[in-house]
Motif scaffolding. Structure first.
Motif, PDB file in Angstrom:
ATOM      1  N   VAL A  89       0.862  -1.182   0.000  1.00 24.50           N
ATOM      2  CA  VAL A  89       0.000   0.000   0.000  1.00 24.50           C
ATOM      3  C   VAL A  89       0.900   1.235   0.000  1.00 24.50           C
ATOM      4  O   VAL A  89       1.639   1.477   0.952  1.00 24.50           O
ATOM      5  N   ALA A  90       0.849   1.980  -1.092  1.00 23.16           N
ATOM      6  CA  ALA A  90       1.616   3.216  -1.213  1.00 23.16           C
ATOM      7  C   ALA A  90       0.670   4.389  -1.004  1.00 23.16           C
ATOM      8  O   ALA A  90      -0.381   4.467  -1.644  1.00 23.16           O
ATOM      9  N   MET A  91       1.037   5.287  -0.104  1.00 23.20           N
ATOM     10  CA  MET A  91       0.192   6.439   0.184  1.00 23.20           C
ATOM     11  C   MET A  91       0.862   7.711  -0.300  1.00 23.20           C
ATOM     12  O   MET A  91       2.054   7.927  -0.049  1.00 23.20           O
ATOM     13  N   GLY A  92       0.108   8.516  -1.030  1.00 26.53           N
ATOM     14  CA  GLY A  92       0.623   9.752  -1.582  1.00 26.53           C
ATOM     15  C   GLY A  92      -0.185  10.952  -1.147  1.00 26.53           C
ATOM     16  O   GLY A  92      -1.154  10.838  -0.390  1.00 26.53           O
ATOM     17  N   LEU A  93       0.209  12.111  -1.642  1.00 27.67           N
ATOM     18  CA  LEU A  93      -0.501  13.336  -1.298  1.00 27.67           C
ATOM     19  C   LEU A  93      -1.886  13.380  -1.930  1.00 27.67           C
ATOM     20  O   LEU A  93      -2.783  14.067  -1.442  1.00 27.67           O
ATOM     21  N   LYS A  94      -2.069  12.632  -3.031  1.00 32.08           N
ATOM     22  CA  LYS A  94      -3.345  12.656  -3.746  1.00 32.08           C
ATOM     23  C   LYS A  94      -4.194  11.412  -3.543  1.00 32.08           C
ATOM     24  O   LYS A  94      -5.394  11.430  -3.808  1.00 32.08           O
ATOM     25  N   GLY A  95      -3.589  10.318  -3.118  1.00 31.13           N
ATOM     26  CA  GLY A  95      -4.369   9.093  -2.992  1.00 31.13           C
ATOM     27  C   GLY A  95      -3.574   7.917  -2.470  1.00 31.13           C
ATOM     28  O   GLY A  95      -2.445   8.066  -2.000  1.00 31.13           O
ATOM     29  N   GLU A  96      -4.187   6.754  -2.577  1.00 31.63           N
ATOM     30  CA  GLU A  96      -3.604   5.501  -2.077  1.00 31.63           C
ATOM     31  C   GLU A  96      -3.559   4.494  -3.230  1.00 31.63           C
ATOM     32  O   GLU A  96      -4.490   4.408  -4.032  1.00 31.63           O
ATOM     33  N   TYR A  97      -2.467   3.735  -3.310  1.00 29.11           N
ATOM     34  CA  TYR A  97      -2.254   2.826  -4.437  1.00 29.11           C
ATOM     35  C   TYR A  97      -1.822   1.463  -3.912  1.00 29.11           C
ATOM     36  O   TYR A  97      -0.987   1.385  -3.008  1.00 29.11           O
ATOM     37  N   ARG A  98      -2.382   0.407  -4.498  1.00 21.60           N
ATOM     38  CA  ARG A  98      -2.123  -0.940  -4.004  1.00 21.60           C
ATOM     39  C   ARG A  98      -1.607  -1.847  -5.113  1.00 21.60           C
ATOM     40  O   ARG A  98      -1.969  -1.685  -6.282  1.00 21.60           O
ATOM     41  N   GLY A  99      -0.787  -2.827  -4.715  1.00 13.53           N
ATOM     42  CA  GLY A  99      -0.280  -3.796  -5.677  1.00 13.53           C
ATOM     43  C   GLY A  99       0.116  -5.083  -4.986  1.00 13.53           C
ATOM     44  O   GLY A  99       0.518  -5.073  -3.816  1.00 13.53           O
ATOM     45  N   ARG A 100      -0.004  -6.198  -5.710  1.00 17.32           N
ATOM     46  CA  ARG A 100       0.407  -7.491  -5.148  1.00 17.32           C
ATOM     47  C   ARG A 100       1.919  -7.632  -5.142  1.00 17.32           C
ATOM     48  O   ARG A 100       2.482  -8.362  -4.326  1.00 17.32           O
ATOM     49  N   ALA A 101       2.580  -6.962  -6.053  1.00 16.82           N
ATOM     50  CA  ALA A 101       4.043  -6.873  -6.070  1.00 16.82           C
ATOM     51  C   ALA A 101       4.389  -5.408  -6.285  1.00 16.82           C
ATOM     52  O   ALA A 101       3.577  -4.632  -6.801  1.00 16.82           O
ATOM     53  N   CYS A 102       5.574  -5.020  -5.876  1.00 13.36           N
ATOM     54  CA  CYS A 102       5.962  -3.612  -5.979  1.00 13.36           C
ATOM     55  C   CYS A 102       7.409  -3.507  -6.446  1.00 13.36           C
ATOM     56  O   CYS A 102       8.288  -4.229  -5.951  1.00 13.36           O
ATOM     57  N   ILE A 103       7.638  -2.635  -7.415  1.00 21.53           N
ATOM     58  CA  ILE A 103       8.989  -2.377  -7.907  1.00 21.53           C
ATOM     59  C   ILE A 103       9.308  -0.907  -7.664  1.00 21.53           C
ATOM     60  O   ILE A 103       8.610  -0.021  -8.159  1.00 21.53           O
TER      61      ILE A 103
END
Length: 285
Positions: A89-103
């Protein structure tokens, strides 16, 4: 939620995306810009160019190539990257983003201005993740080192938990609007106080302030900051990764300038390809 969450869309991020997309995976790339590549005046030493291209031109070609294969892009500045054992779970100034793998392909870490005693105090009063460590400072007085949006995010995470928050800008001017509940101290710093654990900071004017903890949030969160937040291991200040560029966190990869070494487009593209293919195998296990 995407299959592969890629942080950064310079050469390494785009290269990883191309391999994942061609394997019919859903790919989301999140970043502020194309990093150092966009600042390159002219690139001649890269395979396949009929004529020299500016860094901005090459970056745009790569982005169009990924878009044509179905990549999604989000322009945002990330402040946190967490792993719950199943997804990132990546959290930013504009929103939240999810992924099963992350690069992570965010480019090289920005040069920070380490203070005397900072390295020794990591894990002993100095932290890089408010979401992770605020709990340990319940009701206590803490400082945040920084002056921008990233520092504001860390202050916001700390305020409901700790006793007080003081922003230390180390002489820098504010580039974000901080709430009145955050005390701002713009004086230049001299170093950290304490032996076994942080006790406070000293200023260039000879004065001192006592703190139970300090959270470092200089500039924008880079690959090292995000890797720490996700729980990746470090060695001699660098992220630990294997031959496939996977960190000690399963499914979390690094590629490009953030790995160190030769900072060249060709190297970043190769590492992105390796990380991308490794992420495909990981997701298909």
């Amino acid at each position: 939620m995407s299959d592969v969450l890629i942080i950064g869309y310079g050469p390494a991020g785009i290269s990883a995306a191309l391999y994942a997309l061609r394997s019919n995976l859903d790919v989301l790339l999140v970043g502020k810009d194309t990093g150092a590549l966009s600042k390159a005046h002219m690139i001649e030493n890269y395979y396949g160019l009929e004529r020299p291209l500016s860094g901005a031109e090459l970056a745009e070609v790569g982005k169009k190539q990924a878009t044509a294969l179905g990549a999604k892009f989000a322009d945002d500045e990330l402040t946190d990257l967490l792993f719950d054992g199943k997804e990132f779970v990546a959290m930013g100034l504009k929103g939240e983003y999810r992924g099963r793998a992350c690069i992570m392909a965010t480019g090289s870490a920005r040069k920070k201005q380490p203070l005397p005693g900072m390295a020794e105090m990591e894990g002993h009063g100095v932290s890089y993740c408010a979401v992770c460590d605020a709990f340990f400072y319940r009701g206590k007085d803490v400082a945040v080192l920084g002056s921008g949006e990233y520092a504001l995010h860390e202050c916001s995470e700390l305020l409901p938990v700790v006793g007080s928050v003081t922003l230390l800008t180390n002489g820098a001017e504010l580039t974000a609007n901080f709430p009145e509940t955050v005390k701002v101290d713009k004086r230049p710093l001299k170093g950290l106080l304490g032996t076994d654990s942080l006790e406070g900071v000293s200023f260039a004017d000879g004065s001192e302030s006592k703190f139970d903890g300090m959270f470092v949030a200089l500039g924008s969160a880079n690959a090292l900051d995000l890797a720490r937040k996700a729980g990746a291991a470090f060695e001699n200040g660098s992220i630990v990764f294997d031959k496939d560029y996977m960190t000690t966190v399963p499914g979390l990869y690094v590629a490009g300038d953030c790995t160190g070494g030769i900072l060249q487009v060709a190297v970043a593209v190769g590492q992105g390809a390796t990380a991308g293919m490794a992420a495909i195998k990981f997701l298909r296990k």
